[in-house]
Design a protein around this motif. Structure first.
Motif, PDB file in Angstrom:
ATOM      1  N   TYR A   8      -0.141   5.543  11.891  1.00  0.00           N
ATOM      2  CA  TYR A   8       1.005   5.079  11.138  1.00  0.00           C
ATOM      3  C   TYR A   8       2.258   5.577  11.818  1.00  0.00           C
ATOM      4  O   TYR A   8       2.277   6.655  12.412  1.00  0.00           O
ATOM      5  CB  TYR A   8       0.938   5.566   9.687  1.00  0.00           C
ATOM      6  N   GLY A   9       3.314   4.780  11.737  1.00  0.00           N
ATOM      7  CA  GLY A   9       4.534   5.149  12.431  1.00  0.00           C
ATOM      8  C   GLY A   9       5.766   4.940  11.598  1.00  0.00           C
ATOM      9  O   GLY A   9       5.790   4.164  10.647  1.00  0.00           O
ATOM     10  N   ASP A  10       6.788   5.652  11.999  1.00  0.00           N
ATOM     11  CA  ASP A  10       8.115   5.555  11.414  1.00  0.00           C
ATOM     12  C   ASP A  10       8.999   4.943  12.490  1.00  0.00           C
ATOM     13  O   ASP A  10       9.004   5.411  13.630  1.00  0.00           O
ATOM     14  CB  ASP A  10       8.583   6.960  11.040  1.00  0.00           C
ATOM     15  N   GLY A  11       9.731   3.906  12.155  1.00  0.00           N
ATOM     16  CA  GLY A  11      10.577   3.225  13.132  1.00  0.00           C
ATOM     17  C   GLY A  11      11.776   4.029  13.584  1.00  0.00           C
ATOM     18  O   GLY A  11      12.481   3.626  14.502  1.00  0.00           O
TER      19      GLY A  11
ATOM     20  N   PRO B 295       0.845  -1.196   0.000  1.00  0.00           N
ATOM     21  CA  PRO B 295       0.000   0.000   0.000  1.00  0.00           C
ATOM     22  C   PRO B 295       0.883   1.250   0.000  1.00  0.00           C
ATOM     23  O   PRO B 295       2.000   1.237   0.541  1.00  0.00           O
ATOM     24  CB  PRO B 295      -0.782  -0.111   1.305  1.00  0.00           C
ATOM     25  N   ALA B 296       0.419   2.334  -0.580  1.00  0.00           N
ATOM     26  CA  ALA B 296       1.211   3.570  -0.704  1.00  0.00           C
ATOM     27  C   ALA B 296       1.712   4.070   0.642  1.00  0.00           C
ATOM     28  O   ALA B 296       2.819   4.579   0.749  1.00  0.00           O
ATOM     29  CB  ALA B 296       0.388   4.644  -1.394  1.00  0.00           C
ATOM     30  N   HIS B 297       0.899   3.920   1.694  1.00  0.00           N
ATOM     31  CA  HIS B 297       1.302   4.434   3.003  1.00  0.00           C
ATOM     32  C   HIS B 297       2.366   3.561   3.666  1.00  0.00           C
ATOM     33  O   HIS B 297       2.902   3.925   4.691  1.00  0.00           O
ATOM     34  CB  HIS B 297       0.088   4.599   3.921  1.00  0.00           C
ATOM     35  N   LEU B 298       2.679   2.413   3.090  1.00  0.00           N
ATOM     36  CA  LEU B 298       3.726   1.535   3.615  1.00  0.00           C
ATOM     37  C   LEU B 298       4.787   1.286   2.552  1.00  0.00           C
ATOM     38  O   LEU B 298       5.338   0.205   2.441  1.00  0.00           O
ATOM     39  CB  LEU B 298       3.109   0.204   4.078  1.00  0.00           C
TER      40      LEU B 298
ATOM     41  N   ARG C  85       6.420   8.151  20.507  1.00  0.00           N
ATOM     42  CA  ARG C  85       6.997   7.663  19.254  1.00  0.00           C
ATOM     43  C   ARG C  85       6.637   8.584  18.093  1.00  0.00           C
ATOM     44  O   ARG C  85       5.748   9.407  18.184  1.00  0.00           O
ATOM     45  CB  ARG C  85       6.497   6.246  18.948  1.00  0.00           C
ATOM     46  N   ASN C  86       7.297   8.362  16.983  1.00  0.00           N
ATOM     47  CA  ASN C  86       7.082   9.156  15.774  1.00  0.00           C
ATOM     48  C   ASN C  86       5.884   8.582  15.013  1.00  0.00           C
ATOM     49  O   ASN C  86       6.045   7.822  14.061  1.00  0.00           O
ATOM     50  CB  ASN C  86       8.356   9.121  14.921  1.00  0.00           C
ATOM     51  N   LEU C  87       4.675   8.939  15.468  1.00  0.00           N
ATOM     52  CA  LEU C  87       3.445   8.401  14.905  1.00  0.00           C
ATOM     53  C   LEU C  87       2.551   9.519  14.389  1.00  0.00           C
ATOM     54  O   LEU C  87       2.614  10.647  14.863  1.00  0.00           O
ATOM     55  CB  LEU C  87       2.669   7.609  15.966  1.00  0.00           C
TER      56      LEU C  87
ATOM     57  N   ALA D 276       5.018   1.592   9.385  1.00  0.00           N
ATOM     58  CA  ALA D 276       4.083   0.554   9.816  1.00  0.00           C
ATOM     59  C   ALA D 276       2.738   1.160  10.176  1.00  0.00           C
ATOM     60  O   ALA D 276       2.654   2.324  10.565  1.00  0.00           O
ATOM     61  CB  ALA D 276       4.633  -0.168  11.042  1.00  0.00           C
ATOM     62  N   ARG D 277       1.713   0.362  10.031  1.00  0.00           N
ATOM     63  CA  ARG D 277       0.380   0.730  10.521  1.00  0.00           C
ATOM     64  C   ARG D 277       0.235   0.078  11.894  1.00  0.00           C
ATOM     65  O   ARG D 277       0.544  -1.101  12.058  1.00  0.00           O
ATOM     66  CB  ARG D 277      -0.702   0.216   9.589  1.00  0.00           C
TER      67      ARG D 277
END
Length: 72
Positions: free
Chosen positions: A59-62, A5-8, A37-39, A14-15
């Motif tokens: 949605y988050g960035d690790g 999916p575009a958002h991943l 966290r960066n969400l 991650a969702r």
């Protein structure tokens, strides 16, 4: 091969779905995660037909956020 999916579309993204018995608990837990966290912001609370509970998604960035006072 399946398309992401575009958002991943990038590694590290991650969702995250929080599922709880009630809306208040789902929102409380989700906001606590966002603080640490960066969400992204939350989706509207939603229910899945024929399943119990309330869900919210974000949605988050690790990539870790900088520590307070860290000026990177």
């Amino acid at each position: 091969m399946t398309q992401r999916p575009a958002h991943l579309s990038q590694p590290g993204l991650a969702r995250i779905t929080v599922e709880a018995a009630d809306e208040s608990t789902a929102l409380t837990i989700a906001y606590r995660l966002i603080e640490r966290r960066n969400l992204t912001g939350l989706s509207a609370p939603y229910r899945v037909p024929d399943e119990e509970g309330v869900r919210v998604a974000m949605y988050g960035d690790g990539t870790p956020l900088p520590a307070p006072g860290d000026e990177r």
